[in-house]
Motif scaffolding. Structure first.
Motif, PDB file in Angstrom:
ATOM      1  N   MET A  90       0.907  -1.134   0.339  1.00  0.00           N
ATOM      2  CA  MET A  90       0.076   0.295   0.173  1.00  0.00           C
ATOM      3  C   MET A  90       0.766   1.608   0.165  1.00  0.00           C
ATOM      4  O   MET A  90       1.544   1.577   0.908  1.00  0.00           O
ATOM      5  N   VAL A  91       0.488   2.128  -1.173  1.00  0.00           N
ATOM      6  CA  VAL A  91       1.650   3.620  -1.227  1.00  0.00           C
ATOM      7  C   VAL A  91       0.943   4.519   0.167  1.00  0.00           C
ATOM      8  O   VAL A  91      -0.440   4.017   0.069  1.00  0.00           O
ATOM      9  N   MET A  92       1.295   4.809   0.632  1.00  0.00           N
ATOM     10  CA  MET A  92       1.269   6.251   2.084  1.00  0.00           C
ATOM     11  C   MET A  92       0.560   7.314   1.558  1.00  0.00           C
ATOM     12  O   MET A  92       2.332   8.145   0.807  1.00  0.00           O
ATOM     13  N   GLY A  93      -0.066   7.891   1.912  1.00  0.00           N
ATOM     14  CA  GLY A  93      -0.383   9.012   1.789  1.00  0.00           C
ATOM     15  C   GLY A  93      -0.049  10.006   2.458  1.00  0.00           C
ATOM     16  O   GLY A  93       0.712   9.785   3.032  1.00  0.00           O
ATOM     17  N   GLU A  94      -0.214  11.635   2.242  1.00  0.00           N
ATOM     18  CA  GLU A  94       0.314  13.074   2.314  1.00  0.00           C
ATOM     19  C   GLU A  94      -0.325  12.675   4.132  1.00  0.00           C
ATOM     20  O   GLU A  94       0.753  12.458   4.766  1.00  0.00           O
ATOM     21  N   ALA A  95      -1.079  12.177   4.567  1.00  0.00           N
ATOM     22  CA  ALA A  95      -0.945  12.059   6.266  1.00  0.00           C
ATOM     23  C   ALA A  95      -0.890  11.262   6.794  1.00  0.00           C
ATOM     24  O   ALA A  95       0.121  11.177   7.979  1.00  0.00           O
ATOM     25  N   GLN A  96      -0.246  10.156   6.271  1.00  0.00           N
ATOM     26  CA  GLN A  96      -0.418   8.824   6.778  1.00  0.00           C
ATOM     27  C   GLN A  96       2.022   9.039   7.427  1.00  0.00           C
ATOM     28  O   GLN A  96       2.239   8.820   8.286  1.00  0.00           O
ATOM     29  N   LEU A  97       2.428  10.206   5.688  1.00  0.00           N
ATOM     30  CA  LEU A  97       3.397   9.866   5.963  1.00  0.00           C
ATOM     31  C   LEU A  97       3.736  11.571   6.958  1.00  0.00           C
ATOM     32  O   LEU A  97       4.855  11.326   7.489  1.00  0.00           O
ATOM     33  N   ARG A  98       2.782  12.814   7.184  1.00  0.00           N
ATOM     34  CA  ARG A  98       3.364  13.119   7.468  1.00  0.00           C
ATOM     35  C   ARG A  98       3.131  12.906   9.343  1.00  0.00           C
ATOM     36  O   ARG A  98       3.918  13.611  10.225  1.00  0.00           O
ATOM     37  N   LYS A 135       3.846  16.146  -0.098  1.00  0.00           N
ATOM     38  CA  LYS A 135       2.772  16.270  -1.139  1.00  0.00           C
ATOM     39  C   LYS A 135       1.997  14.848  -1.347  1.00  0.00           C
ATOM     40  O   LYS A 135       2.785  13.969  -1.998  1.00  0.00           O
ATOM     41  N   GLY A 136       1.097  15.336  -2.171  1.00  0.00           N
ATOM     42  CA  GLY A 136      -0.077  13.513  -2.457  1.00  0.00           C
ATOM     43  C   GLY A 136       0.496  12.718  -1.561  1.00  0.00           C
ATOM     44  O   GLY A 136       0.138  12.294  -0.441  1.00  0.00           O
ATOM     45  N   ALA A 137       1.618  12.000  -2.373  1.00  0.00           N
ATOM     46  CA  ALA A 137       1.598  10.497  -1.811  1.00  0.00           C
ATOM     47  C   ALA A 137       3.605  10.184  -2.226  1.00  0.00           C
ATOM     48  O   ALA A 137       4.010   9.218  -2.355  1.00  0.00           O
ATOM     49  N   SER A 138       4.036  11.146  -1.735  1.00  0.00           N
ATOM     50  CA  SER A 138       5.245  11.170  -2.112  1.00  0.00           C
ATOM     51  C   SER A 138       6.412  12.707  -1.136  1.00  0.00           C
ATOM     52  O   SER A 138       5.126  13.827  -0.992  1.00  0.00           O
ATOM     53  N   ILE A 139       7.272  12.095  -0.995  1.00  0.00           N
ATOM     54  CA  ILE A 139       8.405  13.229  -0.850  1.00  0.00           C
ATOM     55  C   ILE A 139       9.232  14.176  -1.770  1.00  0.00           C
ATOM     56  O   ILE A 139      10.249  12.991  -2.206  1.00  0.00           O
ATOM     57  N   ASP A 140       9.637  15.040  -2.171  1.00  0.00           N
ATOM     58  CA  ASP A 140       9.875  15.680  -3.008  1.00  0.00           C
ATOM     59  C   ASP A 140      11.510  15.737  -2.751  1.00  0.00           C
ATOM     60  O   ASP A 140      11.640  16.046  -1.176  1.00  0.00           O
ATOM     61  N   VAL A 141      12.494  14.660  -3.031  1.00  0.00           N
ATOM     62  CA  VAL A 141      14.171  15.531  -2.729  1.00  0.00           C
ATOM     63  C   VAL A 141      15.172  16.419  -3.924  1.00  0.00           C
ATOM     64  O   VAL A 141      14.798  16.102  -4.019  1.00  0.00           O
ATOM     65  N   LEU A 183       8.920   0.134   6.510  1.00  0.00           N
ATOM     66  CA  LEU A 183       9.082   0.433   5.672  1.00  0.00           C
ATOM     67  C   LEU A 183       9.799   0.880   4.733  1.00  0.00           C
ATOM     68  O   LEU A 183      10.891   0.000   5.135  1.00  0.00           O
ATOM     69  N   MET A 184       9.642   1.351   3.366  1.00  0.00           N
ATOM     70  CA  MET A 184      10.397   1.149   2.134  1.00  0.00           C
ATOM     71  C   MET A 184       9.722   2.024   1.521  1.00  0.00           C
ATOM     72  O   MET A 184       9.136   2.802   1.377  1.00  0.00           O
ATOM     73  N   ALA A 185      10.674   2.600   0.760  1.00  0.00           N
ATOM     74  CA  ALA A 185      10.401   3.238  -0.269  1.00  0.00           C
ATOM     75  C   ALA A 185      10.719   3.161  -2.098  1.00  0.00           C
ATOM     76  O   ALA A 185      12.245   2.130  -2.378  1.00  0.00           O
ATOM     77  N   GLN A 229       4.681   0.222   3.244  1.00  0.00           N
ATOM     78  CA  GLN A 229       4.361  -0.504   4.550  1.00  0.00           C
ATOM     79  C   GLN A 229       5.030  -1.794   3.829  1.00  0.00           C
ATOM     80  O   GLN A 229       4.309  -2.668   3.065  1.00  0.00           O
ATOM     81  N   VAL A 230       5.837  -2.170   4.493  1.00  0.00           N
ATOM     82  CA  VAL A 230       6.404  -3.458   4.441  1.00  0.00           C
ATOM     83  C   VAL A 230       5.597  -4.696   5.321  1.00  0.00           C
ATOM     84  O   VAL A 230       4.877  -4.700   6.635  1.00  0.00           O
ATOM     85  N   ASP A 231       5.520  -5.963   4.878  1.00  0.00           N
ATOM     86  CA  ASP A 231       4.131  -6.560   5.267  1.00  0.00           C
ATOM     87  C   ASP A 231       5.001  -7.991   5.946  1.00  0.00           C
ATOM     88  O   ASP A 231       6.360  -8.319   5.241  1.00  0.00           O
ATOM     89  N   GLY A 232       5.079  -8.366   7.272  1.00  0.00           N
ATOM     90  CA  GLY A 232       5.845  -8.773   7.898  1.00  0.00           C
ATOM     91  C   GLY A 232       6.984  -8.289   8.509  1.00  0.00           C
ATOM     92  O   GLY A 232       7.604  -7.280   8.591  1.00  0.00           O
ATOM     93  N   ALA A 233       7.831  -8.791   8.800  1.00  0.00           N
ATOM     94  CA  ALA A 233       9.154  -8.175   9.518  1.00  0.00           C
ATOM     95  C   ALA A 233      10.160  -8.245   9.232  1.00  0.00           C
ATOM     96  O   ALA A 233      10.786  -8.581   8.154  1.00  0.00           O
ATOM     97  N   SER A 234      10.876  -6.860   9.125  1.00  0.00           N
ATOM     98  CA  SER A 234      12.326  -7.362   8.593  1.00  0.00           C
ATOM     99  C   SER A 234      13.569  -7.373   9.456  1.00  0.00           C
ATOM    100  O   SER A 234      13.298  -6.627  10.079  1.00  0.00           O
ATOM    101  N   SER A 235      14.331  -7.496   8.646  1.00  0.00           N
ATOM    102  CA  SER A 235      16.170  -7.729   9.101  1.00  0.00           C
ATOM    103  C   SER A 235      16.280  -6.257   8.663  1.00  0.00           C
ATOM    104  O   SER A 235      17.358  -5.469   9.741  1.00  0.00           O
ATOM    105  N   ALA A 236      15.885  -5.713   8.021  1.00  0.00           N
ATOM    106  CA  ALA A 236      16.147  -4.236   6.978  1.00  0.00           C
ATOM    107  C   ALA A 236      18.107  -4.501   6.893  1.00  0.00           C
ATOM    108  O   ALA A 236      18.624  -5.304   7.481  1.00  0.00           O
ATOM    109  N   TYR A 237      18.679  -3.294   7.019  1.00  0.00           N
ATOM    110  CA  TYR A 237      19.555  -2.886   7.188  1.00  0.00           C
ATOM    111  C   TYR A 237      21.208  -3.293   8.214  1.00  0.00           C
ATOM    112  O   TYR A 237      21.418  -3.857   8.775  1.00  0.00           O
TER     113      TYR A 237
END
Length: 202
Positions: A1-9, A33-39, A102-104, A160-168
């Motif tokens: 599921m893509v995170m929207g602006e409210a979830q990101l904030r 804004k929308g469903a992304s963060i500009d870098v 999370l992942m991006a 959102q990542v489904d399930g546990a992640s060992s990550a970096y």
């Protein structure tokens, strides 16, 4: 599921630091804004040496990386020219901290794409990543284009990542950088096995 602006904030203001999404500095509230963060494009670059002797050898990268690259710094307010078919490595102005759930994806802005600029050919940001993001910048057009540090060049879309992640967990090859990083392909365990298979030179 893509995170929207409210979830990101909401995640960017999370009271628990391990669960907080960090993208800093944000020079404008409109970056979220929308469903992304500009870098934005940072000031440090790695350029491929056109004078490099012979093809790039991924197996020799650990010891011979300076044979293939040179670093450059372009301050905000200045510009750098990117020639047709040229690849440079840039970096985000922002430092990123991604929670483990999370992942991006890094996606180039279409306004730049219409000028021929391809951004971030390596597009995934792993759960638990911390650091500035190296951006692969390639000019696919027939004419040169100027790059301006400080301008919005790409956007992050979070899932959102489904399930546990060992990550970096701090052990990734590219964890924690604050500037662009050259390829660490030679760090892959695969190369050690391949190197052992190569015949010895007479």
């Amino acid at each position: 599921m893509v995170m929207g602006e409210a979830q990101l904030r909401e995640r960017m203001q999370h009271p628990v630091i391990q669960e907080r999404l960090v993208v800093t500095p944000l020079l404008s509230d409109a970056q979220v804004k929308g469903a992304s963060i500009d870098v934005r494009l940072g000031t440090d670059f790695i350029l491929m040496k056109r004078s490099a002797a012979g093809p790039i050898d991924p197996m020799a990268m650990r010891t011979g990386v300076l044979d293939y690259q040179e670093r450059a710094r372009v301050e905000v307010g200045e510009k750098m020219i990117l020639h047709p078919n040229q690849l440079v490595l840039g970096v985000t102005l922002e430092f990123i901290q991604v929670p483990r759930d999370l992942m991006a994806y890094v996606i180039g802005r279409s306004s730049w794409g219409r000028l021929g600029l391809m951004v971030a050919t390596a597009v995934m940001v792993s759960p638990g990543y911390r650091g500035s993001l190296t951006l692969e910048l390639a000019n696919l057009a027939d004419t040169p284009v100027y790059l301006y540090p400080g301008t919005r060049v790409a956007q992050l879309v979070f899932h959102q990542v489904d399930g546990a992640s060992s990550a970096y967990a701090g052990a990734g090859k590219y964890t924690g950088p604050v500037g662009p990083e050259f390829s660490k392909l030679s760090w892959d365990e695969d190369w050690q096995a391949i190197q052992r298979m190569q015949p010895e030179e007479m």
